[in-house]
Write an enzyme that holds these catalytic residues in place. Structure first.
Site, short mmCIF file in Angstrom:
data_model
loop_
_atom_site.label_atom_id
_atom_site.label_comp_id
_atom_site.label_asym_id
_atom_site.label_seq_id
_atom_site.Cartn_x
_atom_site.Cartn_y
_atom_site.Cartn_z
N GLU A 105 0.50 -1.00 -0.10
CA GLU A 105 0.07 -0.12 -0.39
C GLU A 105 0.64 1.54 0.18
OE1 GLU A 105 -3.46 0.24 -0.47
OE2 GLU A 105 -2.99 -2.11 -0.50
N SER A 486 -56.53 -17.39 38.19
CA SER A 486 -56.50 -17.69 40.46
C SER A 486 -54.62 -17.18 40.47
CB SER A 486 -56.59 -19.01 40.36
OG SER A 486 -58.36 -18.80 40.75
#
Length: 826
Positions: A105, A486
């Site tokens: 690079e 319940s």
């Protein structure tokens, strides 16, 4: 003017004097034009640079890192990430890898000051020559320019962006060292396979850390920043090999490797590991999704939301999930849903897709939520003597007709007669050896949820929000508003106990009607199973879940007190109507389980938490669920003195004695009542069943002194489950299966009574005090139990005349008359 400059000035003056008038005129014009160009260039440079990000912001830049979640036992459990990245400091980056990237690079990286002028000139010439073609313009970006582009700019291909990039590159070079710039670059670049940075790429391509890469492997990674897909060795091997060998040659030319090392590396083929299909452990999907939502609400989602965001902050989260509890909860609930659904018959394929070319991709895209880890989604390829199945990986399997004999609901024909190519069905392994194959399964239409919680800390140890989150992301544990039936009754009795009643209070189990309004008229209640039992103790009424006794208690206590307690416990904010006492108000499983945890915790408020510690990427704690101060916890010089105890700051939302009385009665629900199926577990368990009208939902919530768990089962669009489905016959067995898998602690400590509770022997049916007989001693008096009372509220030893309860002096009234005059409660 200094003496050193005088000869130069004299020479310039003499040459100017020697010029002709015309030459002088053109010289003035040239100087003026040069000045204008210089001013224009400075102004243009100012305009381009104005508004650029400040390079100094990179000083605080942190590469996006995933959030890692650990379970309550510290084991890695899950991560939240959009980018696969492992940060690698510059000082720990192998020099060989750095040299490979510089060769590919920017070989003059350590010499230039941000811009490669020679490379730029070459790029300009190349782009001018290719202007007439469709080629993408080439660049001469240095690594510093790539850092500027990747971290501070957009990815557009324009001259303006390149100029801004150049300005930023110069600023970055002035602000940071070369090592810092390389660190940013090597941890930010995308290298394919969802790998960002060299460390993640080393793992993705070679299955090892960057420090173990050889020359050839380092050179291969260095070719990827340009275009990872172009150099994919699986699809473009020759191109990748040529580029890699070029990088090796550059490394040798730069003097970083020898010619012999270059030649040996070039002779090495590119061998990357197979890109693994990410296998996600689906255990805890609903828990993790709720955890993710809560983390994002607190810390943000992306880097734009702050440095400690979920998808960029690199957080370390200690979740409260217990993997064992979670797996047990998921299996128990799924088994219950499948058991119920199997009795309804086969409803048809889960989906249909085109069986033509590319069916594997279409099958995978369905993301069919098959629930069990051992179930798989399959597409029917053909039907003959057996059914041929196809799977997402392209493999095939065989399903015998007898393994697809599930009768079609409402038709009666077996499923195999109705299956055809393109049908997608869940299947599971069957048989073994030469008889191995697949058998048909079905994703239940009914659903439900389950939550497990530590009642003392509030930690949620397990959460199941449905059969499979891939099929429905709706988390029924936290989002489904259901009637608890319940299972709400314990809180009605808690309000009564706080207002003068005792577990031995006598309540009439008989018809009960109330006038509501002129429009609504009279409302009459009934027991779930019908029938009446006459005068009974409060304990018996709760154990047997008697509706008529409950509404009498609620009416005489005051519904305003009942709903106020429900609000304090976080169950819900209800209107004070009697139907609420029977569980007609909606709540979520999480809220109801948390309320039961408050009962077990002695009435002290419990807050459900899914994570109790969050640390940033440096390990600093940025959140603690337990924020109590403990001044002496880190005091040096420990010599055996008592350990410091942080103050208990939990709010007391219920009298501790009341909470224990309710828990003690709920133990009776398991010992003798509607949840007796749990009695043989051998643990001290307190809990309550629930069945809503229809029934549309069935519940069980309860637990041990250290664990509370609750679940419900019902359709998302409530409809009748069938009369044979009840909380005690269906929900409680699911809870039992979970307990058999999850409860492994040999310590079976009972529920402990708080100070001020008196344990008295009574007859559980009459509520009268008993003397001379002990609970559990012999079979003559099995109804004798220990009951919990608050001081001065326990039954007295009374004479026969006293027990008749006189209404006025000299007149003895019957029990029935007295109960009628008191609303059916004594």
């Amino acid at each position: 003017m200094s003496a050193s400059s005088s000869p130069f000035v004299a020479r310039v003056a003499s040459r100017w004097a020697a010029l002709s008038p015309r030459q002088r005129r053109w010289g003035r014009i040239g100087a003026f034009v040069a000045g204008l160009l210089a001013v224009a260039l400075v102004f243009f440079w100012y305009l381009i640079g104005r508004g650029l990000p400040d390079a100094s912001t990179l000083a605080n830049y942190q590469a996006p890192l995933p959030t890692n979640v650990r379970a309550v036992d510290g084991t890695p459990f899950r991560s939240f990430a959009r980018e696969r990245r492992v940060f690698l400091p510059y000082g720990e980056t192998p020099p060989l890898l750095i040299q490979a990237f510089l060769s590919a690079e920017d070989k003059t990286f350590f010499q230039h000051s941000g811009l490669d002028w020679f490379g730029i000139a070459q790029a300009v010439v190349t782009n001018i020559e290719s202007m007439a073609s469709d080629k993408r313009p080439v660049g001469a970006s240095t690594i510093t320019q790539q850092v500027a582009k990747n971290l501070l700019l957009t990815n557009e291909v324009t001259l303006g962006r390149k100029l801004r990039e150049a300005i930023l590159a110069r600023r970055i070079e002035q602000q940071f060292s070369k090592g810092q710039i390389l660190e940013l670059y090597l941890n930010e670049i995308f290298l394919g396979r969802n790998a960002y940075g060299v460390e993640a790429a080393a793992q993705a391509y070679f299955g090892k850390p960057a420090r173990e890469l050889d020359v050839a492997e380092a050179a291969f990674l260095a070719i990827l920043p340009k275009a990872p897909s172009n150099y994919n060795p699986t699809t473009n091997y020759d191109r990748a090999l040529t580029r890699r060998n070029w990088v090796l040659g550059q490394m040798a030319d730069n003097g970083w490797i020898t010619a012999a090392e270059r030649d040996a590396a070039r002779a090495t083929p590119i061998t990357t590991i197979r890109q693994a299909v990410r296998v996600i452990d689906r255990n805890g999907d609903y828990f993790m999704e709720e955890l993710r939502r809560q983390l994002m609400a607190r810390f943000g989602e992306s880097a734009a939301d702050g440095p400690n965001s979920v998808y960029a902050g690199g957080l370390w989260v200690r979740a409260t999930i217990d993997p064992v509890m979670q797996k047990a909860a998921e299996k128990a609930l799924r088994d219950g849903l499948v058991r119920y659904d199997r009795a309804k018959g086969w409803r048809g394929p889960a989906a249909r897709i085109d069986p033509g070319e590319g069916w594997q991709g279409r099958l995978a895209a369905l993301r069919l939520g098959v629930g069990y880890p051992e179930w798989r989604a399959a597409m029917v390829l053909a039907r003959g003597d057996a059914i041929t199945l196809g799977f997402t990986d392209g493999s095939t399997g065989r399903m015998a007709l007898g393994d697809a004999a599930m009768p079609r609901a409402g038709v009666g024909r077996p499923a195999w007669q109705l299956l055809k190519a393109g049908d997608v069905v869940p299947v599971a392994r069957s048989g073994g050896g030469a008889f191995a194959g697949w058998s048909l399964r079905q994703i239940p239409a009914v659903s439900g949820a389950m939550v497990v919680q530590d009642p003392h800390s509030g930690r949620v140890l397990a959460m199941v929000g449905g059969f499979d989150m891939r099929g429905s992301a709706f988390n029924r544990a936290t989002q489904a508003q259901r009637q608890p039936g319940s299972s709400f009754k314990p809180f009605v009795y808690a309000a009564a106990l706080d207002n003068g009643m005792t577990p031995a209070s006598i309540i009439l189990d008989a018809p009960y009607c109330v006038f509501q309004t002129r429009q609504l008229g009279e409302k009459c209640f009934r027991n779930f199973t019908g029938g009446y039992a006459g005068p009974q103790t409060m304990r018996w009424g709760l154990e047997q879940s008697r509706n008529l006794m409950t509404v009498r208690v609620a009416y005489n206590t005051g519904m305003d007190k009942v709903v106020a307690l429900a609000k304090d416990l976080g169950i819900g904010n209800y209107q004070p109507v009697l139907a609420i006492s029977l569980g007609a108000g909606e709540t979520t499983p999480m809220r109801l389980v948390n309320a039961y945890s408050t009962l077990v915790n002695g009435g002290r408020q419990v807050t459900p938490i899914l994570f109790d510690l969050v640390q940033d990427r440096q390990g600093k704690a940025i959140f603690r669920a337990d924020a109590r101060a403990c001044a002496d916890c880190n005091r040096p010089g420990y010599t055996g003195q008592p350990m410091p105890q942080p103050a208990d700051t939990a709010r007391q939302v219920m009298d501790a004695r009341t909470a224990y009385q309710v828990v003690h009665m709920l133990e009776g629900v398991v010992e003798r009542g509607t949840a007796v199926t749990l009695r043989d577990l051998g643990y001290p368990i307190a809990g309550k069943t629930g069945t809503t009208s229809g029934p549309t939902d069935v519940w069980f919530v309860g637990g041990t002194p250290d664990l509370v768990a609750g679940l419900y089962i019902g359709y998302d669009r409530p409809r009748n489950l069938g009369g044979w489905i009840q909380g005690g016959t269906f929900a409680a067995p699911v809870w039992k299966q979970w307990a058999q898998l999850a409860l492994k602690d040999p310590d079976k400590t009972p529920f402990l009574a708080p100070a001020g509770v008196r344990m008295v022997r009574i007859d559980r049916r009459s509520g009268k005090r008993v003397f001379g007989v002990w609970p559990g001693f012999g079979e003559a008096r099995p109804a004798v139990i220990w009951e919990a009372f608050k001081p001065e509220s326990e039954p007295r030893r009374l004479t026969r005349a006293n027990t008749a309860l006189t209404g006025r002096v000299g007149v003895v009234r019957s029990d029935a008359d007295f109960l009628k005059s008191t609303g059916g409660i004594y």
